[in-house]
Scaffold this active site. Structure first.
Site, short mmCIF file in Angstrom:
data_model
loop_
_atom_site.label_atom_id
_atom_site.label_comp_id
_atom_site.label_asym_id
_atom_site.label_seq_id
_atom_site.Cartn_x
_atom_site.Cartn_y
_atom_site.Cartn_z
N LYS A 22 -39.20 -54.95 0.37
CA LYS A 22 -38.32 -55.58 1.38
C LYS A 22 -37.97 -54.56 2.47
O LYS A 22 -38.05 -54.86 3.66
CB LYS A 22 -37.03 -56.07 0.68
CG LYS A 22 -35.90 -56.42 1.62
CD LYS A 22 -34.72 -57.00 0.87
CE LYS A 22 -33.60 -56.04 0.58
NZ LYS A 22 -32.91 -55.47 1.75
N ASN A 23 -37.61 -53.35 2.04
CA ASN A 23 -37.12 -52.37 3.01
C ASN A 23 -38.23 -51.72 3.84
O ASN A 23 -37.95 -50.94 4.75
CB ASN A 23 -36.26 -51.31 2.31
CG ASN A 23 -34.94 -51.89 1.83
OD1 ASN A 23 -34.62 -53.05 2.14
ND2 ASN A 23 -34.17 -51.11 1.09
N ARG A 92 -28.70 -57.71 7.69
CA ARG A 92 -28.39 -56.40 8.23
C ARG A 92 -29.55 -55.87 9.08
O ARG A 92 -29.36 -55.21 10.08
CB ARG A 92 -28.12 -55.48 7.03
CG ARG A 92 -28.10 -54.02 7.32
CD ARG A 92 -26.72 -53.49 7.50
NE ARG A 92 -26.75 -52.09 7.87
CZ ARG A 92 -25.77 -51.50 8.51
NH1 ARG A 92 -24.70 -52.17 8.85
NH2 ARG A 92 -25.84 -50.23 8.83
N CYS A 116 -25.40 -57.45 3.03
CA CYS A 116 -24.55 -57.38 1.84
C CYS A 116 -23.20 -56.77 2.18
O CYS A 116 -23.12 -55.79 2.93
CB CYS A 116 -25.21 -56.52 0.77
SG CYS A 116 -26.36 -57.41 -0.24
N ARG A 121 -20.39 -50.16 6.49
CA ARG A 121 -21.72 -50.23 7.10
C ARG A 121 -21.69 -50.19 8.64
O ARG A 121 -22.14 -51.11 9.32
CB ARG A 121 -22.48 -51.47 6.62
CG ARG A 121 -22.51 -51.57 5.12
CD ARG A 121 -23.52 -52.56 4.61
NE ARG A 121 -24.86 -51.97 4.54
CZ ARG A 121 -25.91 -52.62 4.06
NH1 ARG A 121 -25.80 -53.86 3.68
NH2 ARG A 121 -27.08 -52.03 4.00
N PRO A 122 -21.16 -49.09 9.19
CA PRO A 122 -21.14 -48.97 10.66
C PRO A 122 -22.54 -48.76 11.23
O PRO A 122 -23.48 -48.49 10.47
CB PRO A 122 -20.28 -47.73 10.91
CG PRO A 122 -20.42 -46.92 9.67
CD PRO A 122 -20.64 -47.89 8.54
N ASP A 124 -22.85 -46.72 14.12
CA ASP A 124 -22.62 -45.69 15.13
C ASP A 124 -23.80 -44.72 15.25
O ASP A 124 -24.16 -44.30 16.36
CB ASP A 124 -21.33 -44.91 14.82
CG ASP A 124 -21.33 -44.34 13.42
OD1 ASP A 124 -21.78 -45.04 12.48
OD2 ASP A 124 -20.89 -43.18 13.24
N LEU A 125 -24.46 -44.40 14.14
CA LEU A 125 -25.57 -43.44 14.20
C LEU A 125 -26.77 -44.04 14.93
O LEU A 125 -27.48 -43.35 15.67
CB LEU A 125 -25.99 -42.98 12.80
CG LEU A 125 -24.88 -42.32 11.97
CD1 LEU A 125 -25.39 -41.99 10.57
CD2 LEU A 125 -24.38 -41.04 12.65
N ASP A 305 -29.41 -48.71 -4.49
CA ASP A 305 -29.87 -50.08 -4.75
C ASP A 305 -30.20 -50.34 -6.22
O ASP A 305 -30.50 -51.48 -6.58
CB ASP A 305 -31.11 -50.39 -3.88
CG ASP A 305 -30.73 -50.58 -2.42
OD1 ASP A 305 -29.53 -50.62 -2.10
OD2 ASP A 305 -31.66 -50.67 -1.58
N ARG A 397 -32.26 -63.12 -1.38
CA ARG A 397 -32.50 -62.27 -0.20
C ARG A 397 -33.53 -61.19 -0.49
O ARG A 397 -34.20 -60.72 0.43
CB ARG A 397 -31.19 -61.60 0.24
CG ARG A 397 -30.20 -62.56 0.90
CD ARG A 397 -29.06 -61.78 1.55
NE ARG A 397 -29.58 -60.52 2.01
CZ ARG A 397 -29.03 -59.34 1.80
NH1 ARG A 397 -27.89 -59.24 1.17
NH2 ARG A 397 -29.58 -58.24 2.25
C1 UD1 Z 1 -30.87 -49.05 3.79
C2 UD1 Z 1 -31.47 -50.10 2.87
C3 UD1 Z 1 -30.49 -50.45 1.75
C4 UD1 Z 1 -30.06 -49.19 1.02
C5 UD1 Z 1 -29.58 -48.11 2.00
C6 UD1 Z 1 -29.34 -46.77 1.33
C7 UD1 Z 1 -32.91 -51.36 4.36
C8 UD1 Z 1 -33.20 -52.67 5.01
N1 UD1 Z 1 -31.77 -51.29 3.65
O1 UD1 Z 1 -29.68 -49.62 4.33
O2 UD1 Z 1 -31.17 -51.34 0.85
O3 UD1 Z 1 -28.99 -49.51 0.15
O4 UD1 Z 1 -30.58 -47.89 3.02
O5 UD1 Z 1 -30.47 -46.33 0.68
O6 UD1 Z 1 -33.70 -50.45 4.41
N2 UD1 Z 1 -23.95 -44.99 8.05
C9 UD1 Z 1 -23.05 -44.66 9.04
N3 UD1 Z 1 -23.36 -44.99 10.33
C10 UD1 Z 1 -24.53 -45.62 10.66
C11 UD1 Z 1 -25.44 -45.95 9.64
C12 UD1 Z 1 -25.12 -45.63 8.34
O7 UD1 Z 1 -22.00 -44.09 8.78
O8 UD1 Z 1 -24.76 -45.87 11.85
C13 UD1 Z 1 -23.62 -44.67 6.65
C14 UD1 Z 1 -23.44 -45.92 5.79
O9 UD1 Z 1 -22.14 -46.44 5.89
C15 UD1 Z 1 -23.76 -45.40 4.42
C16 UD1 Z 1 -24.83 -44.33 4.68
O10 UD1 Z 1 -24.74 -44.02 6.06
O11 UD1 Z 1 -22.63 -44.79 3.85
C17 UD1 Z 1 -26.24 -44.76 4.36
O12 UD1 Z 1 -26.53 -45.99 5.01
P1 UD1 Z 1 -27.99 -46.30 5.56
O13 UD1 Z 1 -28.96 -45.30 4.99
O14 UD1 Z 1 -27.94 -46.44 7.03
O15 UD1 Z 1 -28.27 -47.72 4.91
P2 UD1 Z 1 -28.97 -48.95 5.59
O16 UD1 Z 1 -30.03 -48.49 6.53
O17 UD1 Z 1 -27.95 -49.93 6.05
#
Ligand code: UD1
Length: 418
Positions: A22-23, A92, A116, A121-122, A124-125, A305, A397
């Site tokens: 999926k990812n 997402r 989910c 889940r911001p 900002d990055l 996950d 999903r």
């Molecule tokens: C992806 C995966 C999800 C998995 C997660 C962590 C997909 C579609 N989803 O989610 O299944 O659980 O990686 O392995 O690939 N963060 C920030 N700011 C941002 C982005 C992230 O602070 O802009 C933080 C998040 O809150 C979290 C951490 O970074 O604490 C990791 O999140 P991230 O790796 O971005 O997860 P996703 O890409 O949403």
């Protein structure tokens, strides 16, 4: 609305084919927007996140046609750079489209993504990275508005190795002018897979799988056929299910290296594992022994996950365990449901203290997110008596043909309308 009715207690035997990840598939579908040549993605999983992503591509003006298990995307007709809230809230991964849509149209309007409910889940990055490439970003009524004259390569240092931000920046940078360097990039296998796909259609990306990814912008891209990697989380879920139920199963088509952190833990739990080429065989007949601690970490650490499924396994081990969730703030929401089945767990902040019980007992429970839902299903399979698991939309999903695959392994599970 549908639910599972599960009669627990059967051991699991047989082999299970693992779906494509999926990812991986979701960012690759987003990447198809970058090229006006046809792209065929092979063997896509039958999950609702993919269906929703395809709907969004349709809304952008791309043509998507399914042929058997493959999907063919033709983005030459793409003419819209706006993703409305109703679609973006469904998943997402809609945020992955920001990079490709800006690359293509130099502007984008995307509603804040859904997915989910496992924490803040911001994004900002993602946004800071895009700004470094020259994108001007404003936010208005729940929408992210972006525009730029052109995208220009730059050095981007991520505060934490976010999977989504790494992928989004890669997608925006592949057609930017000049070179982009992403530092402290996420190292997940799905990012390497995205790099492979991008290079296959003519991009110049290297370093994925390490903390530094280098992208040299190119002008023209081609199309072609691509088979994404297999889903390590689906494979891990089936292996944990077999560990909990007992029996002997083989997960087919999965790289053991991509889930080595799980395999180490399962061995400590008392399971026998054998790896041959792309097959992982798990056998468990004796007692399950607790592992003292499990901590979720970015790859190659233990995946968040698989946290819920592994916590479920800890519940029926001999002895106590501590599970620590380091990535998402509210990823223990399934625990009150597990308690209905007899789990003895105390949660304090990031830690779940699990005291082993002999067996789960059947109960009526409801899933509240994708992986938590899967954890409830495999707990019900290992439980004494009958359970019902409500709210299957979360599970749908990410797990294609879940009950069909489990039935093939000997599970007693049926899907019925509520
Ligand atoms: C992806 C995966 C999800 C998995 C997660 C962590 C997909 C579609 N989803 O989610 O299944 O659980 O990686 O392995 O690939 N963060 C920030 N700011 C941002 C982005 C992230 O602070 O802009 C933080 C998040 O809150 C979290 C951490 O970074 O604490 C990791 O999140 P991230 O790796 O971005 O997860 P996703 O890409 O949403």
């Amino acid at each position: 609305m549908e639910k599972y009715i599960i009669n627990g207690g059967n051991r699991l035997y047989g082999s299970v084919n693992i779906q494509t990840a999926k990812n991986s598939v979701l960012p690759i579908l987003a990447a198809a927007v970058l090229t006006d040549k046809r792209v065929r993605i092979l063997n896509i999983p039958q999950i609702s996140d993919v269906k929703n992503m395809v709907k969004i591509l349709g809304c952008l003006g791309c043509k998507a046609v399914c042929e058997g298990c493959d999907i063919i995307i033709d983005s030459s007709s793409a003419d819209c750079c706006e993703i409305p809230g109703a679609l973006a809230h469904e998943l997402r991964s809609s945020i992955f489209l920001l990079g490709p849509v800006i690359s293509r149209f130099h502007r984008a309007k995307i509603a804040y993504p859904g997915g989910c409910d496992i924490g803040l889940r911001p994004v900002d990055l993602h946004l800071n990275g895009l700004k470094r490439l020259g994108v001007k970003i404003t936010e208005q009524n729940g929408y992210i508005l972006c525009n730029c004259e052109k995208l220009t390569g730059n050095e981007i240092m991520l505060d934490c190795p976010s999977v989504g931000a790494t992928e989004n920046i890669m997608l925006a940078a592949v057609k930017a002018e000049g070179t982009t360097v992403i530092k402290n990039a996420a190292r997940e296998p799905e990012i390497e897979d995205l790099q492979r796909f991008l290079n296959y259609i003519g991009c110049k990306v290297c370093g994925a799988g390490s903390g530094t990814i280098i992208i040299e912008g190119v002008k023209n891209l081609s199309g072609g056929e691509y088979l994404p990697i297999s889903d390590r989380i689906e494979a891990g879920t089936f292996l944990i299910a077999a560990a909990m139920c007992g029996g002997e199963i083989e997960a087919d088509g999965i790289s053991a290296e991509n889930i080595s952190s799980l395999l180490h833990k399962l061995r400590e739990n008392g399971c026998k594992l054998a790896v041959k080429n792309d097959k992982i065989k798990l056998q468990r007949f004796g007692k399950l022994i607790s592992v003292k601690s499990i901590e979720t970490q970015p790859y190659p650490g233990f995946p968040t996950d698989l946290q819920a499924q592994m916590t479920a396994l800890c519940c029926i081990c001999c002895g106590n365990s501590i599970v620590t969730e380091n990535l998402f703030e509210t990823r223990f929401k399934y625990i009150p449901e597990l308690r209905k089945m007899g789990a003895d767990i105390t949660v304090s902040g990031r830690n779940a203290f699990v005291r082993g019980i002999d067996k789960f007992k059947g109960a009526s429970v409801a899933s509240c997110d994708l992986r938590g839902g899967a954890a409830l299903v495999i707990s019900a399979l290992a439980a004494e008596g009958t359970s019902e698991v409500m709210d299957l939309s979360h599970i749908d999903r990410g797990y294609g043909q879940f009950e069909h695959k489990l039935k093939n392994l000997g599970a007693d599970i049926v899907r019925t309308p509520i």
